[in-house]
Scaffold this motif. Structure first.
Motif, PDB file in Angstrom:
ATOM      1  N   LEU A 135      54.696  60.373  86.443  1.00 15.73           N
ATOM      2  CA  LEU A 135      53.863  60.888  85.510  1.00 15.73           C
ATOM      3  C   LEU A 135      52.433  59.994  85.823  1.00 15.73           C
ATOM      4  CD1 LEU A 135      54.469  60.673  81.662  1.00 15.73           C
ATOM      5  CD2 LEU A 135      52.558  60.349  82.680  1.00 15.73           C
ATOM      6  N   ALA A 136      51.481  61.095  85.996  1.00 16.84           N
ATOM      7  CA  ALA A 136      50.269  60.359  86.257  1.00 16.84           C
ATOM      8  C   ALA A 136      49.144  61.268  86.195  1.00 16.84           C
ATOM      9  CB  ALA A 136      50.191  59.946  87.880  1.00 16.84           C
ATOM     10  N   GLY A 137      47.969  60.909  85.514  1.00 19.89           N
ATOM     11  CA  GLY A 137      46.908  61.851  85.548  1.00 19.89           C
ATOM     12  C   GLY A 137      46.961  62.758  84.271  1.00 19.89           C
ATOM     13  N   GLY A 138      47.847  62.682  83.333  1.00 16.98           N
ATOM     14  CA  GLY A 138      48.296  63.343  82.246  1.00 16.98           C
ATOM     15  C   GLY A 138      49.298  64.671  82.727  1.00 16.98           C
ATOM     16  N   LEU A 139      49.817  64.486  84.119  1.00 18.86           N
ATOM     17  CA  LEU A 139      50.705  65.576  84.396  1.00 18.86           C
ATOM     18  C   LEU A 139      52.023  64.961  84.821  1.00 18.86           C
ATOM     19  CD1 LEU A 139      48.369  67.641  86.494  1.00 18.86           C
ATOM     20  CD2 LEU A 139      49.020  67.963  84.279  1.00 18.86           C
ATOM     21  N   LEU A 140      52.997  65.677  84.663  1.00 22.40           N
ATOM     22  CA  LEU A 140      54.278  65.143  85.365  1.00 22.40           C
ATOM     23  C   LEU A 140      55.230  66.474  85.795  1.00 22.40           C
ATOM     24  CD1 LEU A 140      56.910  65.987  83.126  1.00 22.40           C
ATOM     25  CD2 LEU A 140      55.458  64.710  81.596  1.00 22.40           C
ATOM     26  N   GLU A 141      55.951  65.880  86.846  1.00 21.34           N
ATOM     27  CA  GLU A 141      57.054  66.862  87.281  1.00 21.34           C
ATOM     28  C   GLU A 141      58.570  66.788  86.858  1.00 21.34           C
ATOM     29  OE1 GLU A 141      59.285  63.998  88.863  1.00 21.34           O
ATOM     30  OE2 GLU A 141      57.100  64.098  88.930  1.00 21.34           O
ATOM     31  N   GLU A 142      59.289  67.731  86.788  1.00 19.64           N
ATOM     32  CA  GLU A 142      60.540  67.991  86.231  1.00 19.64           C
ATOM     33  C   GLU A 142      61.411  68.608  87.103  1.00 19.64           C
ATOM     34  OE1 GLU A 142      61.945  67.655  81.920  1.00 19.64           O
ATOM     35  OE2 GLU A 142      62.148  69.647  82.431  1.00 19.64           O
ATOM     36  N   ASP A 143      62.443  67.775  87.642  1.00 20.69           N
ATOM     37  CA  ASP A 143      63.271  68.475  88.639  1.00 20.69           C
ATOM     38  C   ASP A 143      64.610  68.814  88.136  1.00 20.69           C
ATOM     39  OD1 ASP A 143      61.726  68.620  90.945  1.00 20.69           O
ATOM     40  OD2 ASP A 143      61.837  66.383  91.459  1.00 20.69           O
ATOM     41  N   GLY A 144      65.107  70.056  88.390  1.00 16.62           N
ATOM     42  CA  GLY A 144      66.273  70.364  87.560  1.00 16.62           C
ATOM     43  C   GLY A 144      67.372  70.822  88.723  1.00 16.62           C
ATOM     44  N   GLU A 145      68.667  70.453  88.356  1.00 17.65           N
ATOM     45  CA  GLU A 145      69.733  70.926  89.008  1.00 17.65           C
ATOM     46  C   GLU A 145      70.807  71.577  87.766  1.00 17.65           C
ATOM     47  OE1 GLU A 145      71.770  68.029  91.447  1.00 17.65           O
ATOM     48  OE2 GLU A 145      70.192  67.940  92.827  1.00 17.65           O
ATOM     49  N   VAL A 146      71.343  72.689  88.299  1.00 20.93           N
ATOM     50  CA  VAL A 146      72.359  73.462  87.595  1.00 20.93           C
ATOM     51  C   VAL A 146      73.586  73.640  88.199  1.00 20.93           C
ATOM     52  CG1 VAL A 146      72.711  75.378  86.189  1.00 20.93           C
ATOM     53  CG2 VAL A 146      70.414  74.557  86.392  1.00 20.93           C
ATOM     54  N   TRP A 147      74.621  73.340  87.737  1.00 12.75           N
ATOM     55  CA  TRP A 147      75.881  73.282  88.277  1.00 12.75           C
ATOM     56  C   TRP A 147      76.944  74.136  87.445  1.00 12.75           C
ATOM     57  CZ3 TRP A 147      77.231  70.544  92.934  1.00 12.75           C
ATOM     58  CH2 TRP A 147      76.211  69.497  93.493  1.00 12.75           C
ATOM     59  N   ASP A 148      77.684  74.751  87.970  1.00 10.11           N
ATOM     60  CA  ASP A 148      78.560  75.911  87.625  1.00 10.11           C
ATOM     61  C   ASP A 148      79.983  75.213  87.066  1.00 10.11           C
ATOM     62  OD1 ASP A 148      80.048  76.158  89.618  1.00 10.11           O
ATOM     63  OD2 ASP A 148      79.470  78.338  89.803  1.00 10.11           O
ATOM     64  N   SER A 149      80.912  75.757  86.578  1.00  5.05           N
ATOM     65  CA  SER A 149      82.277  75.373  86.307  1.00  5.05           C
ATOM     66  C   SER A 149      83.070  75.225  87.688  1.00  5.05           C
ATOM     67  CB  SER A 149      83.013  76.133  85.225  1.00  5.05           C
ATOM     68  OG  SER A 149      83.211  77.499  85.476  1.00  5.05           O
ATOM     69  N   ALA A 150      82.473  75.968  88.646  1.00  8.03           N
ATOM     70  CA  ALA A 150      83.447  75.445  89.828  1.00  8.03           C
ATOM     71  C   ALA A 150      82.791  74.499  90.747  1.00  8.03           C
ATOM     72  CB  ALA A 150      83.202  77.016  90.490  1.00  8.03           C
ATOM     73  N   GLY A 151      81.913  73.766  90.367  1.00  3.86           N
ATOM     74  CA  GLY A 151      81.378  72.722  90.844  1.00  3.86           C
ATOM     75  C   GLY A 151      80.275  72.929  92.049  1.00  3.86           C
ATOM     76  N   ARG A 152      79.754  74.210  91.875  1.00  2.00           N
ATOM     77  CA  ARG A 152      78.703  74.800  92.543  1.00  2.00           C
ATOM     78  C   ARG A 152      77.393  74.583  92.260  1.00  2.00           C
ATOM     79  NH1 ARG A 152      79.825  80.758  93.682  1.00  2.00           N
ATOM     80  NH2 ARG A 152      79.950  80.722  91.248  1.00  2.00           N
ATOM     81  N   LEU A 153      76.322  74.319  93.122  1.00  2.00           N
ATOM     82  CA  LEU A 153      74.840  74.269  92.671  1.00  2.00           C
ATOM     83  C   LEU A 153      74.451  75.580  92.450  1.00  2.00           C
ATOM     84  CD1 LEU A 153      72.497  72.515  92.009  1.00  2.00           C
ATOM     85  CD2 LEU A 153      72.115  72.139  94.504  1.00  2.00           C
ATOM     86  N   VAL A 154      74.244  76.086  91.389  1.00  2.00           N
ATOM     87  CA  VAL A 154      74.008  77.427  91.272  1.00  2.00           C
ATOM     88  C   VAL A 154      72.522  77.642  91.292  1.00  2.00           C
ATOM     89  CG1 VAL A 154      76.209  78.265  90.583  1.00  2.00           C
ATOM     90  CG2 VAL A 154      74.500  77.685  89.026  1.00  2.00           C
ATOM     91  N   ALA A 155      71.697  76.790  90.629  1.00  5.48           N
ATOM     92  CA  ALA A 155      70.237  77.044  90.485  1.00  5.48           C
ATOM     93  C   ALA A 155      69.288  75.483  90.670  1.00  5.48           C
ATOM     94  CB  ALA A 155      70.094  77.590  89.358  1.00  5.48           C
ATOM     95  N   GLN A 156      68.236  75.428  91.072  1.00  3.59           N
ATOM     96  CA  GLN A 156      67.371  74.386  91.267  1.00  3.59           C
ATOM     97  C   GLN A 156      66.089  74.664  90.432  1.00  3.59           C
ATOM     98  OE1 GLN A 156      68.369  74.210  95.341  1.00  3.59           O
ATOM     99  NE2 GLN A 156      68.335  72.351  95.422  1.00  3.59           N
ATOM    100  N   SER A 157      65.325  74.119  89.961  1.00  5.36           N
ATOM    101  CA  SER A 157      64.078  74.272  89.470  1.00  5.36           C
ATOM    102  C   SER A 157      63.076  72.968  89.639  1.00  5.36           C
ATOM    103  CB  SER A 157      64.289  74.575  87.755  1.00  5.36           C
ATOM    104  OG  SER A 157      64.564  73.353  87.237  1.00  5.36           O
TER     105      SER A 157
END
Length: 294
Positions: free
Chosen positions: A263-285
């Protein structure tokens, strides 16, 4: 706009005729689009997907994503980037989609969502660049060093609907979701933030709608911001949000982990991981957002 009689197809993330006229889920109803010309759709931004008067960016992205999915020959979003230009408001909107390229395995389009101000001026709210594919047609090989986040079982996590009544009144999106948060990440709600800048929990729709690739476009923006765990509070407006959809999700709630490292200069990044019930990484943001001022 009259309610469409089309329902979501979990396999494609697009709208399909429903011979039995089953009631639409809230998500499908509130992201419905109606084609009015080639590459042009009308829609209505619903007021039930807001927090403190600000319409959720992931919801808007999914709405535009539906119009893109009805335009391109490939059914599933693979990567979608949205830039948020001006603050939208509940009410009528227009989405315009322009096909950039149609290939054998990928197709790409740009899209914009606009609204008309009371003085008659058309204002662009967000602009999207999207590449679609067919997630059922790719190779099955998976090689990843990513590790599924360690989150307590769904029933052992804290329901977001347990927030104070005044918060629930001003955050109607909570009623649309059956989200639950890792108890280790909710200290900020009682004035004891951990300082780790992370949010972990579960995503599901309150009405039981399965999560498909279209819905994955909003999942990374549907939990409380990770910087709340730094003791910050207030609106965290998204500037840009990118989602990579990696696979069709298996049925059931999704594990979601959000982190902020800078978090710097009034801005921030937010990284996301989304995993399903089968244990797979189905989305990243990943999104870039303004830091809250509270």
């Amino acid at each position: 706009m009259a309610e469409t009689t089309r329902a979501s197809d979990p396999g494609t993330g697009t709208a399909t005729p429903d011979a039995h006229t089953a009631p639409l889920s809230e998500f499908d109803r509130d992201t419905a689009v109606r084609r009015r010309a080639r590459g042009e759709f009308e829609t209505v931004i619903a007021d039930g997907w807001s927090v403190f008067g600000a319409v959720n960016g992931g919801y808007l992205k999914a709405m535009v994503g539906r119009a893109v999915a009805e335009t391109l020959p490939h059914p599933h979003p693979a990567t979608v980037t949205a830039h948020y230009l001006t603050a939208p408001r509940p009410g009528p909107a227009v989405i315009r989609v322009e096909t950039v390229r149609e290939g054998r395995t990928l197709s790409t389009a740009t899209a914009s969502l606009t609204q008309t101000d009371p003085d008659g001026t058309e204002v662009e709210r967000l602009r999207v660049l999207a590449t679609h594919t067919d997630l059922t047609a790719g190779p099955d090989e998976v090689r990843t060093t990513a590790e599924m986040p360690d989150i307590p079982a769904y029933e052992d996590c804290v329901g977001m609907d347990l927030a104070p009544p005044e918060f629930l009144r001003d955050a109607p999106i909570v009623h649309r979701l059956a989200g639950r948060l890792d108890p280790d990440c909710v200290g900020w709600a009682v004035g004891v933030p951990s300082g780790r800048a992370g949010t972990r929990g579960w995503f599901a729709f309150a009405d039981g709608r399965p999560v498909d690739p279209l819905a994955l476009l909003m999942v990374g923006d549907a939990l409380p911001p990770s910087v709340f765990d730094l003791g910050l509070s207030g609106w965290v407006p998204t500037i840009e949000l990118t989602t990579h959809v990696r696979a069709l999700p298996a049925p059931g709630p999704l594990r979601v982990a959000l982190t902020t490292r800078n978090l710097a200069g009034g801005l921030l990044e937010e990284d996301g991981e989304v995993w399903d019930s089968a244990g797979r990484l189905v989305a990243q943001s990943r999104q870039l957002a303004r830091a809250p001022r509270g």
